[in-house]
Scaffold this active site. Structure first.
Site, mmCIF file in Angstrom:
data_model
loop_
_atom_site.group_PDB
_atom_site.id
_atom_site.type_symbol
_atom_site.label_atom_id
_atom_site.label_comp_id
_atom_site.label_asym_id
_atom_site.label_seq_id
_atom_site.Cartn_x
_atom_site.Cartn_y
_atom_site.Cartn_z
ATOM 1 N N SER A 1 0.869 -1.189 0.000
ATOM 2 C CA SER A 1 0.000 0.000 0.000
ATOM 3 C C SER A 1 0.891 1.220 0.000
ATOM 4 O O SER A 1 2.065 1.138 0.356
ATOM 5 C CB SER A 1 -0.848 0.034 1.267
ATOM 6 O OG SER A 1 -0.060 0.435 2.373
ATOM 7 N N ASP A 2 0.356 2.376 -0.393
ATOM 8 C CA ASP A 2 1.107 3.589 -0.117
ATOM 9 C C ASP A 2 0.955 3.879 1.382
ATOM 10 O O ASP A 2 0.145 3.257 2.076
ATOM 11 C CB ASP A 2 0.635 4.772 -0.988
ATOM 12 C CG ASP A 2 1.712 5.860 -1.061
ATOM 13 O OD1 ASP A 2 2.660 5.824 -0.247
ATOM 14 O OD2 ASP A 2 1.619 6.751 -1.915
ATOM 15 N N TRP A 3 1.742 4.814 1.853
ATOM 16 C CA TRP A 3 1.846 5.106 3.285
ATOM 17 C C TRP A 3 0.453 5.369 3.895
ATOM 18 O O TRP A 3 -0.203 6.346 3.538
ATOM 19 C CB TRP A 3 2.743 6.327 3.472
ATOM 20 C CG TRP A 3 3.103 6.661 4.874
ATOM 21 C CD1 TRP A 3 2.252 7.003 5.878
ATOM 22 C CD2 TRP A 3 4.418 6.692 5.424
ATOM 23 N NE1 TRP A 3 2.956 7.250 7.018
ATOM 24 C CE2 TRP A 3 4.280 7.076 6.779
ATOM 25 C CE3 TRP A 3 5.700 6.443 4.929
ATOM 26 C CZ2 TRP A 3 5.383 7.217 7.630
ATOM 27 C CZ3 TRP A 3 6.781 6.593 5.775
ATOM 28 C CH2 TRP A 3 6.624 6.962 7.109
#
Ligand code: NOJ
Length: 735
Positions: free
Chosen positions: A262-264
């Site tokens: 996932s992105d942050w």
């Protein structure tokens, strides 16, 4: 490790351990101390999950990485090594131009070398994965992250996506000097509504398929090891919970077997986006959609165990994701060598070595775009002139943009230093002229970017004016502050900052021989700059060799050869503006008395400088353009041969571009699309033939019935040195 051993390892792991592999803990938590500290506990990581983690990010330098690897492996029940990841976007310490600048080189082969160089330095220091390339297609210069993309064109971005993956990963990611690449942000992150970061993305299926998705696909086809999700919703479905995109398209259709991260905090944000009730629901949605690893939040850590116990998430799903993480570690060879050949001595040898600096210089030179050069004011003469170099970038060292975490000012050659190196006998003077930013500009933190120091504005201006008055030529070195672009760097006003506009205005009152060099992370509204300058160079953020590159280009030691990978809008009112727009029923024909055409009342339709535009110090003549046939079929491709001659009085490089227009289709077609390009360097008077192949697959698009294919009919071919070129020929695709 053999496949069966990997399977045996997985079989022997507890559920907690397996979930641990799906968690990435932020480096700042680890750097907080050698034992789990307050912030980690506050975030929800307990000691067990913490030491079971599969990965971390943003920890740099070999000694630290080795120490942490040892510490974690000792605590992990099966001594599974951690993955060390990081955002090495445009170089580790040898920092080269931002990706948008690289796009302007139209030289993917060079970007392949740059990525390989970046991998050599990062890997020697112990990094395993880089969060690059970003291949999001960008058409809106308000968005701060356009700097991380290679621009507005699907084909160009796809070429760069492939090159970057090949460069980072080399022949085998287990080899010394290779890192695993992570393509991002899947998908459509480059089109946030109104250019505002993290905003929603609404793109039609056709636009996605034909324009936005191919660069990600190119990275997958090149064997990219990882894919990162994006923050945005895509047609109302958050990208980080999108089963159709991540399972059906990415894995089942494209055959991606690597790891999805996932992105942050993007999994956590599913709740805020309003599609999940709580943290557990977010975790449930993301794991089902196929996200293997949770970046930097404890959402998976706190929820997955319970979800498995409640029967909401089958353990097989955890096993599947865990296996992907283990497989990546295995392909990197970490079970045999958890440091991945990294070594202090090796790092000292490669980081910032002469060869790497030379490559940074070449890239910086190739990325600069000469937008305008009236009366051949450039190149500057090497003797007998008084030249004033004025502006906040005249002696600035932060030339590498916002996203170069390891960039150091002391590694960087400023323009002043570059100029002083050039053997010339002019009288050169230097002045800052003004502060970079309006003090009212809210410069909020990004990697310790601090507010500018206080200056005596009047004194700065007086000094600059005095030098400008005496000069034969004034070179203005202006631009955005690095923190004005990058993540969270959206702007509604894309001009250079106010104090610099004022400086240019004042200087232009005392000297009209102005050359402006711009430093920036996005195409800018340069109406004012353009009006007051005889020549304008777009230098982007060129990296540590930037000052040397600019000096060489200004004095003609080398020639500009960059072409815009993203259009410079006339003003922000035009964005999104891009060359491959669609035909309308009421195209503007230049008749301003006709109200009812597709146009603005107050600004032109055309951008200030279009995609593909860029000048050099010589002139090229497109002598002839010939098609091998005026008909083609699926089985019989044709070629277009372009004879080009350097008719100026010095060597030069041209990027020959080939565009095609599909005249009629079952759906509306773009007015032209880039289908081929080649950089050609010609000596004075030299001629060369460049040949492009045109085959059936290059003409395919998403048709009315959503199938992807070409349709028979007439096609126009355009060849030249920018997207604003005339038609050169046509052919028919037969059924
Ligand atoms: C957020 C950014 O969107 C992404 O590009 C980056 O790789 C991660 N943070 C990790 O730093």
């Amino acid at each position: 490790m053999k496949k069966e051993d990997l399977q045996a390892l997985l079989n022997d792991m507890s559920l907690e351990e397996k979930i641990g592999q799906l968690i990435q803990i932020p480096g700042f938590l680890i750097e907080g101390g050698s034992v789990i500290t307050g912030p980690a506990l506050e975030m929800g990581f307990d000691e067990e999950t913490y030491y079971n983690a599969g990965a971390t990010l943003s920890i740099f330098t070999f000694e630290r990485i080795r120490e942490i690897q040892d510490q974690f492996m000792a605590r992990q029940p099966h001594h599974i090594p951690l993955l060390f990841m990081g955002d090495i976007i445009n170089g580790y310490r040898s920092i080269y131009p931002i990706p948008l600048g690289q796009g302007c080189s139209f030289d993917p082969a060079l970007s392949r070398e740059l990525a390989a160089m970046s991998a050599r330095e990062s890997a020697a220091e112990g990094l395993h994965v880089t969060f690059s390339p970003m291949v999001d297609l960008v058409r809106d210069a308000r968005w701060g992250r356009v700097m991380e993309s290679t621009g507005e064109d699907t084909y160009l971005n796809s070429c760069f996506a492939k090159a970057a993956v090949e460069g980072y990963q080399g022949k085998d990611i287990a080899d010394a000097g290779s890192v695993a690449a992570c393509v991002k942000h899947f998908a459509g992150y480059g089109a946030p509504e109104a250019g505002r970061d993290y905003n929603v993305v609404e793109l039609s299926d056709r636009t996605l398929k034909d324009d936005y998705l191919p660069p990600y696909k190119a990275a997958v086809d090149a064997g990219v090891e990882m894919v990162m999700t994006s923050f945005n919703t895509l047609n109302r479905i958050p990208a980080s919970g999108n089963t159709e995109y991540m399972r059906t398209l990415l894995r089942d259709t494209w055959g991606f077997h690597g790891m999805l991260i996932s992105d942050w905090a993007a999994i956590n944000e599913l709740e805020l986006q309003g599609v999940a009730d709580d943290m557990a629901a977010s975790a449930n949605m993301a794991i089902h959609a196929g996200v293997d690893m949770d970046m930097c939040t404890p959402v998976y850590a706190l929820s997955l165990r319970k979800l498995v116990k409640e029967g909401k998430v089958p353990e097989a799903l955890i096993d599947e994701s865990c296996m992907r993480v283990l497989e990546l570690k295995n392909r990197l060879g970490l079970f045999e060598d958890p440091y991945h050949h990294a070594h202090q001595t090796k790092a000292e040898q490669v980081v910032l070595c002469d060869e790497h600096r030379a490559l940074c210089l070449k890239a910086a030179e190739e990325s600069v775009v000469l937008l305008k050069n009236k009366r051949d004011i450039l190149p500057l003469k090497k003797e007998g002139q008084n030249i004033a170099f004025i502006g906040p970038y005249a002696d600035a060292h932060r030339l590498y943009g916002v996203w170069s975490m390891l960039g150091r000012e002391e590694d960087t050659v400023s323009v002043k230093e570059g100029i002083e190196e050039i053997g010339q006998s002019n009288t050169c003077t230097f002045a800052k002229g003004c502060r970079m930013l309006d003090p009212k500009f809210p410069l909020t933190g990004f990697h310790g970017m601090e507010q500018e120091e206080e200056t005596d504005d009047e004194e700065l201006l007086l000094d600059a004016m005095m030098k400008a008055k005496r000069a034969d030529v004034v070179v203005m070195l202006l631009g955005e502050h690095p923190a004005q672009s990058g993540e969270g760097g959206s702007r509604g006003d894309i001009r250079i900052p106010k104090p610099q506009r004022k400086l240019l205005k004042e200087i232009s009152k005392v000297n009209s021989n102005i050359v402006t060099v711009l430093f920036h992370g996005r195409p800018l509204d340069i109406r004012g700059v353009d009006r007051r300058s005889k020549a304008v160079m777009a230098a982007w953020f060129p990296g540590i060799e930037g000052g040397r590159a600019i000096a060489r280009l200004l004095f003609g030691e080398s020639e500009p050869s960059g072409k815009l990978a993203m259009s410079f809008p006339y003003s922000v009112g035009q964005v999104p503006v891009y060359y491959d727009h669609f035909a309308t029923g009421r195209p503007f024909n230049g008749d301003i008395t006709n109200r009812f055409q597709s146009r603005y009342q107050d600004i032109p339709n055309d951008p200030m400088y279009p995609f593909g535009h860029g000048l050099t110090y010589t002139t090229f003549d497109y002598v002839s353009v010939e098609l091998s046939s005026d008909t083609m079929t699926k089985e019989t491709p044709i070629t277009v041969s372009v004879r080009i001659k350097n008719i100026g009085n010095r060597k030069g490089t041209e990027v020959v571009q080939m565009y095609i227009r599909d005249l009629k289709g079952s759906v509306v077609r773009p007015v032209k699309k880039l289908k081929g390009f080649e950089r050609v360097t010609l000596e004075q008077g030299e001629e060369k033939t460049v040949t492009f192949r045109i085959d059936h697959s290059m003409l395919a698009f998403t048709r009315a019935d959503m199938t992807f294919d070409a349709e028979p009919g007439t096609f126009y071919v355009y060849v030249g040195g920018s997207s604003a070129v005339d038609k050169h020929g046509e052919f028919t695709l037969q059924a």
